[in-house]
Structures are given as structure tokens and as C-alpha cells.
Design an enzyme around this catalytic site. Structure first.
Site, mmCIF file in Angstrom:
data_model
loop_
_atom_site.group_PDB
_atom_site.id
_atom_site.type_symbol
_atom_site.label_atom_id
_atom_site.label_comp_id
_atom_site.label_asym_id
_atom_site.label_seq_id
_atom_site.Cartn_x
_atom_site.Cartn_y
_atom_site.Cartn_z
ATOM 1 N N ASP A 10 0.872 -1.180 0.000
ATOM 2 C CA ASP A 10 0.000 0.000 0.000
ATOM 3 C C ASP A 10 0.909 1.231 0.000
ATOM 4 O O ASP A 10 1.650 1.474 0.958
ATOM 5 C CB ASP A 10 -0.900 -0.018 1.246
ATOM 6 C CG ASP A 10 -1.896 1.136 1.237
ATOM 7 O OD1 ASP A 10 -1.882 1.941 0.281
ATOM 8 O OD2 ASP A 10 -2.690 1.240 2.190
ATOM 9 N N LYS A 41 -2.415 12.239 -1.691
ATOM 10 C CA LYS A 41 -1.643 13.088 -0.780
ATOM 11 C C LYS A 41 -0.535 13.820 -1.534
ATOM 12 O O LYS A 41 -0.385 15.030 -1.382
ATOM 13 C CB LYS A 41 -1.020 12.262 0.353
ATOM 14 C CG LYS A 41 -1.812 11.050 0.776
ATOM 15 C CD LYS A 41 -2.986 11.364 1.662
ATOM 16 C CE LYS A 41 -3.904 10.141 1.729
ATOM 17 N NZ LYS A 41 -4.946 10.213 2.711
ATOM 18 N N ALA A 73 0.807 5.076 -0.265
ATOM 19 C CA ALA A 73 -0.112 6.229 -0.263
ATOM 20 C C ALA A 73 0.577 7.545 0.079
ATOM 21 O O ALA A 73 0.015 8.608 -0.184
ATOM 22 C CB ALA A 73 -1.253 5.973 0.716
HETATM 23 C C1 LMR Z 1 -6.332 8.665 6.646
HETATM 24 O O1 LMR Z 1 -5.757 7.635 7.018
HETATM 25 O O2 LMR Z 1 -6.651 9.567 7.435
HETATM 26 C C2 LMR Z 1 -6.595 8.894 5.175
HETATM 27 O O3 LMR Z 1 -6.070 7.842 4.439
HETATM 28 C C3 LMR Z 1 -8.017 9.173 4.876
HETATM 29 C C4 LMR Z 1 -8.889 7.959 4.885
HETATM 30 O O4 LMR Z 1 -9.524 7.689 3.867
HETATM 31 O O5 LMR Z 1 -8.973 7.273 5.912
#
Ligand code: LMR
Length: 400
Positions: free
Chosen positions: A216, A251, A218
Site C-alpha cells: 500500500d 496526498k 499512499a
Molecule cells: C487517513 O488515514 O486519514 C486517510 O487515508 C483518509 C482515509 O480515507 O482514511
């Protein structure tokens, strides 16, 4: 028609915080909740590179007709190059006997869903191993795709250490064909990333046991810098025969609501790569048919234009510098929080109990996730003292 009843769904622990924070009228409130980057004015503006690319898109786009099940293929190719090719070399992965296939998806969550469905199709009875704590949506999302999951303890909040031996021990009991969920960088929620040596040991273990990594990815670009943040993913891809990767542009391009992401798999031969590529489309057709275009087209324009790409990279550097400066400021303000300066990305996980979290929100207007996760990027430098004082007042002065 007869009446129906639905169970009340429990609110999402993270997204629920958005509404609660907005409804709070206290001027001194601090938002350390959902994982959204804020600049030093507390805003999440559209990046300048994105604005320029959107203007070009508006001018140039002549049709909004369907693109296809796997979305914007040029976007997927450029994003794949960015993630998997070492800087300076735009050499395709096939040059190192790895073949990449990928599809555009609605955000990183869409990529995780497609990756999970693909994994189920490849290994119908396999289990996905998930180190906890993890992003709270990992389990519901992968389970909804039909995956069996097995959790193991991977982090100690009280000492802020990765439980690597426990991780190795747990994964040693996995069955051949099982999957292992790995945070590519900037671990959510702990900010504690595996070292290069630990990644190598993990790869060896996965290969010995016949396990497939599911990465993952992100927050690349928000930890130490883009290239360094991609190192672990590149290492896994090189070491393991097959790797599934769910990548998000939410992000690092600030495209949260536009839902931009891609799912990738690396394999050892072109035929399998083509087959998986087609399968991504088959999966997408049954869920959402085609991903939304606008955000991916914007990223494509940025990545295909050297000037825009450099502008975006500079904006990303500003973001990561701010996150690091905040981490250092928190550690300086409260030496017991020194560990925060050694962690990466937007999150750290404080060993707070639920009463302390409630008091931080209700009595001190400091919004954070129920498990003690803080989004460092939500803080302002001039709020660091207020934040550390609030922690002290609820009885947490860091590690001793
Ligand atoms: C988070 O972890 O705050 C972000 O990835 C937003 C989400 O969709 O949870």
C-alpha cells in the site's frame, strides 16, 4: 412493498472527525485527525502544478467519451515509471526481467480493492496477513473483496518500536500462497517504517515461504523525499517474483477528492502481465466500470511535462520539509516525544487511552483519531506548544 430495516452503520473512525472538527466553533482548535496535508496557513490548497495542468486540460480536452476499463493508459505508464524506475533511468522494469501491468483506479482505496479482488482470483483460499496497528479501513476493505485476513502484532505503542521479531515469527506460520500487506513508506498510523535490512529479511522470508507482497503506497514523497520513500517498494519488486502495489495520488498531488490512483502488479513474463492487465479491467467492470478521468489526466499532464514535473516535485519538497520541521519542533518542545522526530510521514501513534483522547478533543479542542493517531501535517508551528501542553494536561508527557 414491505418495509425494511438496516442496521445503523458505525461511523468511520477517521472521516467522522472531519464533521466534528468543522462543527467546533473554538478558534484555537487543532485538526490532527484525517490524513490531509495542511500548509503553514492551515489550508490544503490546490497545488500550483495541478492548477496549471488543469488549465491546459480545460483548453485541450476535446472529448469526455469513455477511455476504457483501465482508464488513462498514459497516466498509468508515467506513474509506473515514476514509482518503479530509479531516477535518471526511465528504463522499463522488463529490462530487469520484471514485467509491469497496471490500471488506473478511483484513488488508493480503489486500487486496494482491485488488488484484493485480483489476489482472491489468483489465490482463492489464501489469507492476507496484516500487521497491526494499521489503517482502520485495511481490514474492512480487503475483507469486503472476499479476502481472509489474519492480524499479527507489529508495533508496540508504549515503546514506539516495530515488533520485527514478532512479525517474522507470525509470517513464518503463513501458508504458501498467502499475501502480506506492507506499507510502502510513512506507515499509517505509526510513522515507523521498516529499515532497508528489515525489508530485505522480509523479502527473503516471503520468497522462502512463497508469500506475495501487497504494498500500500499512499504517502510517498511525504517521508524523507520521493526517491527515498520509494526505496522499499522498489526493493520488494526486485526481490519478489510477484508484487501487487496499490498507489495513491491523493496526498502527494493533493488530489484527494478527485480520486486518483493505480493498481500495479509485477510478474516474471509478458504473457502473465498481459493477462493480469486484462483481468484488472474485468474486475473494474464489475465494481465501477471505469475510473474518473479528470485527476488522472491532470497527473498525466504533470508527469509528461518536465517543467510541470519539476514544479510539482518542488511543491512536494516544501510539504515534506514542513512535516519534518513540525516533527522536530514537537520533539524539541517535549523531549518525551523525541520518537516523533525519528518517524516518517504524516502520522505518529501516541500511547493515549480513550479518556485522554476524549479529553483532548472535548476539553482542549485537539482533534485526533481514537487510537491516538495524530496527523502531524495538520498542526501549525505556533500550535506545537499548545498541543504539547494539552498532552501534558491529559497526563501524557511522552516516553520516559
Ligand atoms: C487517513 O488515514 O486519514 C486517510 O487515508 C483518509 C482515509 O480515507 O482514511
Amino acid at each position: 412493498m414491505s418495509d425494511f430495516n438496516l442496521p445503523e452503520p458505525s461511523p468511520d473512525p477517521l472521516l467522522d472527525l472531519i464533521g466534528r472538527y468543522r462543527a467546533d466553533s473554538r478558534a484555537h482548535k487543532i485538526d490532527l485527525g484525517v490524513g490531509v496535508y495542511r500548509n503553514d496557513k492551515g489550508d490544503t490548497p490546490v497545488l500550483a502544478a495541478v492548477k496549471t495542468a488543469e488549465a491546459i486540460l480545460l483548453e485541450q480536452q476535446e472529448s469526455k467519451s469513455y477511455l476504457g476499463l483501465t482508464g488513462d493508459t498514459e497516466f498509468v505508464k508515467l506513474l509506473g515509471n515514476l514509482i518503479f524506475s530509479k531516477p535518471g533511468s526511465n528504463e522499463p522494469l522488463s529490462a530487469s526481467n520484471k514485467f509491469l501491468s497496471g490500471a488506473q483506479t478511483p484513488g488508493g482505496s480503489g486500487a486496494l480493492r482491485v488488488a484484493s479482488e485480483l489476489f482472491c482470483a489468483i489465490r482463492p483460499s489464501a489469507t492476507l496477513w496484516v500487521g497491526v496497528p494499521t489503517w482502520p479501513n485495511h481490514l474492512p476493505l480487503t475483507q469486503a473483496a472476499g479476502l481472509k485476513t489474519q492480524c499479527y502484532d507489529a508495533f508496540c505503542k508504549d515503546t514506539q518500536t516495530i515488533l520485527f521479531d514478532a512479525m517474522v515469527k507470525a509470517l513464518s506460520t503463513a501458508q504458501s500462497g498467502d499475501g502480506v500487506l506492507i506499507h510502502g513508506c510513512c506507515h499509517n498510523p505509526t510513522g515507523a517504517d521498516l529499515s532497508v535490512e528489515q525489508i530485505q529479511t522480509l523479502c527473503q522470508l516471503m520468497n522462502d515461504k512463497g508469500l506475495m507482497p501487497v504494498v500500500d503506497l499512499a504517502y510517498h514523497g511525504l517521508g524523507e523525499g520521493l526517491q527515498q520513500d520509494l526505496q522499499a517498494t522498489r526493493e520488494i519488486v526486485q526481490q519478489c517474483p510477484h508484487t501487487l502495489i496499490a498507489a495513491s495520488c491523493s496526498k502527494n498531488f493533493g488530489l484527494y477528492r478527485d480520486r486518483v490512483g493505480a493498481v500495479f502488479i509485477t510478474t516474471g513474463d509478458q504473457k502473465r502481465a498481459d493477462n493480469t492487465q486484462a483481468y484488472f479491467g474485468h474486475i473494474a467492470r464489475r465494481i465501477y466500470s471505469m475510473p474518473p478521468d479528470h485527476g488522472a489526466a491532470t497527473v498525466r499532464l504533470i508527469l509528461s511535462d518536465e517543467t510541470l514535473k519539476q514544479q510539482w516535485l518542488a511543491e512536494l519538497d516544501t510539504m515534506v520539509s514542513r512535516v519534518k520541521a513540525l516533527r522536530n519542533a514537537i520533539a524539541k518542545q517535549q523531549p518525551g516525544l523525541d520518537f516523533v522526530s525519528r518517524q516518517r510521514g504524516m502520522f505518529s501513534l501516541l500511547p493515549l487511552n480513550s479518556q485522554q483522547v476524549d479529553s483532548l478533543i472535548n476539553d482542549h479542542a485537539v482533534y485526533l483519531a481514537g487510537d491516538g493517531r495524530i496527523n502531524i501535517a495538520g498542526c501549525q508551528l505556533d500550535q506545537v506548544e499548545q498541543f504539547c501542553n494539552a498532552l501534558s494536561e491529559v497526563g501524557f508527557n511522552g516516553l520516559r
